[in-house]
Design a protein around this motif. Structure first.
Motif, PDB file in Angstrom:
ATOM      1  N   LEU A 106      37.765  16.702-136.103  1.00 27.44           N
ATOM      2  CA  LEU A 106      36.304  16.771-136.182  1.00 27.44           C
ATOM      3  C   LEU A 106      35.634  16.415-134.862  1.00 27.44           C
ATOM      4  CD1 LEU A 106      35.726  15.199-139.722  1.00 27.44           C
ATOM      5  CD2 LEU A 106      35.718  17.621-139.068  1.00 27.44           C
ATOM      6  N   LEU A 107      36.366  15.743-133.966  1.00 26.67           N
ATOM      7  CA  LEU A 107      35.802  15.463-132.644  1.00 26.67           C
ATOM      8  C   LEU A 107      35.446  16.738-131.894  1.00 26.67           C
ATOM      9  CD1 LEU A 107      38.268  12.694-131.389  1.00 26.67           C
ATOM     10  CD2 LEU A 107      35.877  12.358-132.033  1.00 26.67           C
ATOM     11  N   TRP A 108      36.094  17.854-132.255  1.00 24.96           N
ATOM     12  CA  TRP A 108      35.933  19.090-131.504  1.00 24.96           C
ATOM     13  C   TRP A 108      34.864  19.999-132.090  1.00 24.96           C
ATOM     14  CZ3 TRP A 108      38.252  19.572-126.891  1.00 24.96           C
ATOM     15  CH2 TRP A 108      39.266  18.661-126.609  1.00 24.96           C
ATOM     16  N   ILE A 109      34.148  19.525-133.113  1.00 25.52           N
ATOM     17  CA  ILE A 109      33.006  20.299-133.599  1.00 25.52           C
ATOM     18  C   ILE A 109      31.934  20.301-132.521  1.00 25.52           C
ATOM     19  CG2 ILE A 109      31.146  20.384-135.310  1.00 25.52           C
ATOM     20  CD1 ILE A 109      33.062  19.252-137.336  1.00 25.52           C
ATOM     21  N   HIS A 110      31.465  21.477-132.141  1.00 23.58           N
ATOM     22  CA  HIS A 110      30.509  21.593-131.040  1.00 23.58           C
ATOM     23  C   HIS A 110      29.166  20.999-131.448  1.00 23.58           C
ATOM     24  CE1 HIS A 110      28.654  23.089-127.424  1.00 23.58           C
ATOM     25  NE2 HIS A 110      27.727  23.732-128.129  1.00 23.58           N
ATOM     26  N   ARG A 111      28.686  20.056-130.656  1.00 21.88           N
ATOM     27  CA  ARG A 111      27.416  19.413-130.937  1.00 21.88           C
ATOM     28  C   ARG A 111      26.342  19.790-129.927  1.00 21.88           C
ATOM     29  NH1 ARG A 111      31.473  15.737-131.796  1.00 21.88           N
ATOM     30  NH2 ARG A 111      31.593  14.844-133.885  1.00 21.88           N
ATOM     31  N   GLY A 112      26.723  20.569-128.924  1.00 25.72           N
ATOM     32  CA  GLY A 112      25.740  21.019-127.950  1.00 25.72           C
ATOM     33  C   GLY A 112      25.403  20.007-126.884  1.00 25.72           C
ATOM     34  N   GLU A 113      26.151  18.878-126.818  1.00 26.43           N
ATOM     35  CA  GLU A 113      25.838  17.889-125.797  1.00 26.43           C
ATOM     36  C   GLU A 113      26.417  18.306-124.463  1.00 26.43           C
ATOM     37  OE1 GLU A 113      29.830  16.565-127.383  1.00 26.43           O
ATOM     38  OE2 GLU A 113      27.989  17.507-128.101  1.00 26.43           O
ATOM     39  N   LEU A 173      40.173  22.560-132.526  1.00 29.72           N
ATOM     40  CA  LEU A 173      39.601  22.196-133.822  1.00 29.72           C
ATOM     41  C   LEU A 173      40.377  22.840-134.962  1.00 29.72           C
ATOM     42  CD1 LEU A 173      37.371  21.146-135.750  1.00 29.72           C
ATOM     43  CD2 LEU A 173      36.028  23.165-135.143  1.00 29.72           C
ATOM     44  N   VAL A 174      40.624  24.137-134.865  1.00 27.61           N
ATOM     45  CA  VAL A 174      41.333  24.842-135.925  1.00 27.61           C
ATOM     46  C   VAL A 174      42.781  24.354-136.041  1.00 27.61           C
ATOM     47  CG1 VAL A 174      42.176  27.107-136.664  1.00 27.61           C
ATOM     48  CG2 VAL A 174      39.857  26.869-135.752  1.00 27.61           C
ATOM     49  N   SER A 175      43.427  24.152-134.899  1.00 29.50           N
ATOM     50  CA  SER A 175      44.841  23.756-134.903  1.00 29.50           C
ATOM     51  C   SER A 175      45.025  22.368-135.497  1.00 29.50           C
ATOM     52  CB  SER A 175      45.398  23.808-133.478  1.00 29.50           C
ATOM     53  OG  SER A 175      45.316  25.109-132.943  1.00 29.50           O
ATOM     54  N   LEU A 176      44.216  21.404-135.055  1.00 28.29           N
ATOM     55  CA  LEU A 176      44.331  20.054-135.601  1.00 28.29           C
ATOM     56  C   LEU A 176      43.931  20.022-137.073  1.00 28.29           C
ATOM     57  CD1 LEU A 176      42.982  17.788-132.694  1.00 28.29           C
ATOM     58  CD2 LEU A 176      45.353  18.304-133.307  1.00 28.29           C
ATOM     59  N   GLY A 177      42.948  20.836-137.441  1.00 31.33           N
ATOM     60  CA  GLY A 177      42.588  20.921-138.851  1.00 31.33           C
ATOM     61  C   GLY A 177      43.731  21.461-139.692  1.00 31.33           C
ATOM     62  N   THR A 178      44.449  22.447-139.164  1.00 32.24           N
ATOM     63  CA  THR A 178      45.618  22.985-139.866  1.00 32.24           C
ATOM     64  C   THR A 178      46.684  21.909-140.047  1.00 32.24           C
ATOM     65  OG1 THR A 178      45.223  25.200-138.984  1.00 32.24           O
ATOM     66  CG2 THR A 178      47.454  24.711-139.746  1.00 32.24           C
ATOM     67  N   SER A 179      46.943  21.154-138.989  1.00 36.92           N
ATOM     68  CA  SER A 179      47.947  20.092-139.057  1.00 36.92           C
ATOM     69  C   SER A 179      47.535  19.009-140.051  1.00 36.92           C
ATOM     70  CB  SER A 179      48.150  19.487-137.663  1.00 36.92           C
ATOM     71  OG  SER A 179      49.202  18.566-137.660  1.00 36.92           O
ATOM     72  N   ALA A 180      46.264  18.619-140.016  1.00 35.71           N
ATOM     73  CA  ALA A 180      45.777  17.608-140.956  1.00 35.71           C
ATOM     74  C   ALA A 180      45.885  18.102-142.389  1.00 35.71           C
ATOM     75  CB  ALA A 180      44.331  17.236-140.620  1.00 35.71           C
ATOM     76  N   SER A 181      45.621  19.376-142.622  1.00 34.46           N
ATOM     77  CA  SER A 181      45.753  19.935-143.966  1.00 34.46           C
ATOM     78  C   SER A 181      47.191  19.826-144.463  1.00 34.46           C
ATOM     79  CB  SER A 181      45.314  21.406-143.965  1.00 34.46           C
ATOM     80  OG  SER A 181      43.959  21.519-143.574  1.00 34.46           O
ATOM     81  N   GLY A 182      48.151  20.031-143.545  1.00 34.48           N
ATOM     82  CA  GLY A 182      49.549  19.876-143.926  1.00 34.48           C
ATOM     83  C   GLY A 182      49.881  18.460-144.347  1.00 34.48           C
ATOM     84  N   LEU A 183      49.365  17.480-143.621  1.00 37.59           N
ATOM     85  CA  LEU A 183      49.617  16.078-143.982  1.00 37.59           C
ATOM     86  C   LEU A 183      48.956  15.726-145.312  1.00 37.59           C
ATOM     87  CD1 LEU A 183      49.489  13.708-140.886  1.00 37.59           C
ATOM     88  CD2 LEU A 183      51.051  13.597-142.818  1.00 37.59           C
TER      89      LEU A 183
END
Length: 450
Positions: free
Chosen positions: A417-424, A314-324
């Motif tokens: 955002l797919l990796w936000i924990h939803r508890g499922e 989640l953090v890594s992909l968010g970092t990459s998306a922020s760069g784009l």
């Protein structure tokens, strides 16, 4: 039968195999467009060559993954090296369009064959030695770093060799005369890449031992491939975690397509000319590989600090998306500040993707059995390629400016955002040692070990 190597030795051999495969590939691929132009090919013909490569790789991605699971990792990797040897030789020496098309198609077949077997061999070997809870992330991270380093070195070497040869008076004319026009300075990197593939094939055959498989006939091999591919596709449909990994790969493909398609023209606009823009793009590409390698190296640390592999993704992909998104925000801006922000955004894209990869694949391998491991990696690669192709089409019709960049950034942010924990609850994977043990506990203990 040769005894399987211990995890430390397996990691070292896996890293070496990554370097030996990707270094000649980037070395040979860097001057291809210029080489084809020097051979008299039109831009449309060159585009057709690359289409042949892409279509071949996409068509063979899943069948060759199944072939690796049915026939074995080592033999498929060796076949990939032999196909690349033939491809680079044809590219370096070919002058007719059909020869160059064949060379690109063979390179696409080699790319499809190489997608997954080395990583699957490493995971199989480590888990056979240390069990299904063995630490995988560290070795996968080092393999990713080694791949990025090899790509960076090959890109620089492939671009520098023709330039260095051109500094020697009349070397181009002497090469051409001695070979009846077959070899020119731009041919040297592909031909060196072909020679390096021999070393790769020999290393794979000697250094990557596998347990003996059941005797098989060509009929049984090809009969087993569709079933293996179908099992891999079904796993992605029924396992929530595997589905997230595949969708994340698709999002990464969209981001990479946007960056790779939009950066060259942006570099040319910045420098004021195509030649200087090409030099700047080559430097940026090399820097991107370096950032990706650093991200891969930091993946175990990211998982430990984040508390689990899933949160690290989640953090890594968010970092990459922020760069784009940063690249999109500076698309129409000028000045040193916007340029610095754009360069930082470019680095963040590759840093984040490099950090996400080992954790994603660590999670994937804990859900997928050995019998379908290479197929799962092929499905992952195919998801990346197909989404990248679709994004490329969309980028081509969108107006110039921030919008094409924001498209890739938005898709990648959705993947994060797919990796936000939803508890499922998640379906236990067949590779888990205890079917009742939640995957989150696996990931947490893996992060503690690393």
């Amino acid at each position: 039968m040769t005894a399987p190597p211990d995890p430390r030795s397996a990691r070292r051999r896996y890293v070496t195999a990554c370097v030996l495969f990707w270094l000649p590939l980037s070395l040979a691929g860097t001057p291809l467009i210029l080489l084809f132009s020097e051979r008299g090919m039109t831009l449309a013909a060159i585009a057709g060559f690359f289409v042949a490569h892409s279509l071949t790789a996409a068509a063979l991605e899943l069948p060759t993954g199944g072939l690796s699971d049915v026939l074995g990792r080592r033999v498929v990797l060796a076949a990939a090296g032999l196909l690349n040897l033939a491809a680079f030789t044809l590219q370096g020496l070919g002058t007719a369009p059909w020869v160059l098309t064949l060379g690109m198609a063979l390179m696409g077949a080699g790319r499809a064959l190489s997608s997954g077997p080395a990583e699957a061999w490493y995971v199989d070997t480590v888990q056979a030695h240390s069990g299904p809870d063995a630490d995988l992330r560290t070795g996968l991270a080092r393999g990713g770093s080694a791949t990025s380093a090899a790509l960076a070195a090959g890109t620089l070497l492939g671009g520098a060799l023709p330039w260095l040869l051109a500094l020697v008076p009349d070397v181009g004319a002497r090469l051409s005369d001695a070979t009846s026009g077959l070899v020119i300075p731009l041919s040297v990197p592909p031909l060196l890449g072909a020679a390096a593939q021999i070393a790769f094939v020999l290393y794979v055959l000697v250094a990557l031992p596998e347990p003996p498989r059941a005797p098989s006939t060509p009929r049984s091999v090809f009969r087993g491939i569709p079933a293996t591919v179908a099992d891999g596709l079904r796993l992605g449909g029924r396992d929530v975690l595997v589905r997230r990994v595949l969708l994340s790969a698709a999002a990464a493909g969209s981001a990479l397509a946007a960056v790779e398609l939009l950066t060259p023209n942006r570099a040319a606009a910045f420098t004021g000319g195509p030649e200087s823009g090409a030099m700047l793009f080559a430097a940026l590409a090399c820097a991107g590989f370096v950032c990706s390698g650093i991200g891969s190296h930091l993946a175990p640390t990211a998982a430990r600090l984040a508390g689990s592999g899933e949160r690290a993704v989640l953090v890594s992909l968010g970092t990459s998306a922020s760069g784009l998104l940063l690249l999109g925000a500076t698309a129409v801006a000028t000045g040193p500040v916007s340029t610095a922000l754009a360069v930082a955004g470019y680095g963040l894209v590759y840093l984040g993707l490099g950090a996400a990869g080992p954790s994603e694949n660590d999670l994937l391998h804990r859900r997928v059995p050995s019998a379908g491991r290479a197929t799962a990696l092929s499905v992952q690669s195919l998801a990346l390629q197909l989404t990248g192709a679709l994004t490329g089409l969309a980028v081509g019709v969108l107006p110039h400016g921030p919008l094409p960049w924001l498209l890739g950034g938005t898709v990648l942010m959705a993947g994060a955002l797919l990796w936000i924990h939803r508890g499922e609850p998640t379906t236990p994977g067949p590779a888990a040692s205890d079917p009742a043990r939640p995957h989150a506990e696996h990931a947490h203990q893996d992060a503690e070990r690393t």
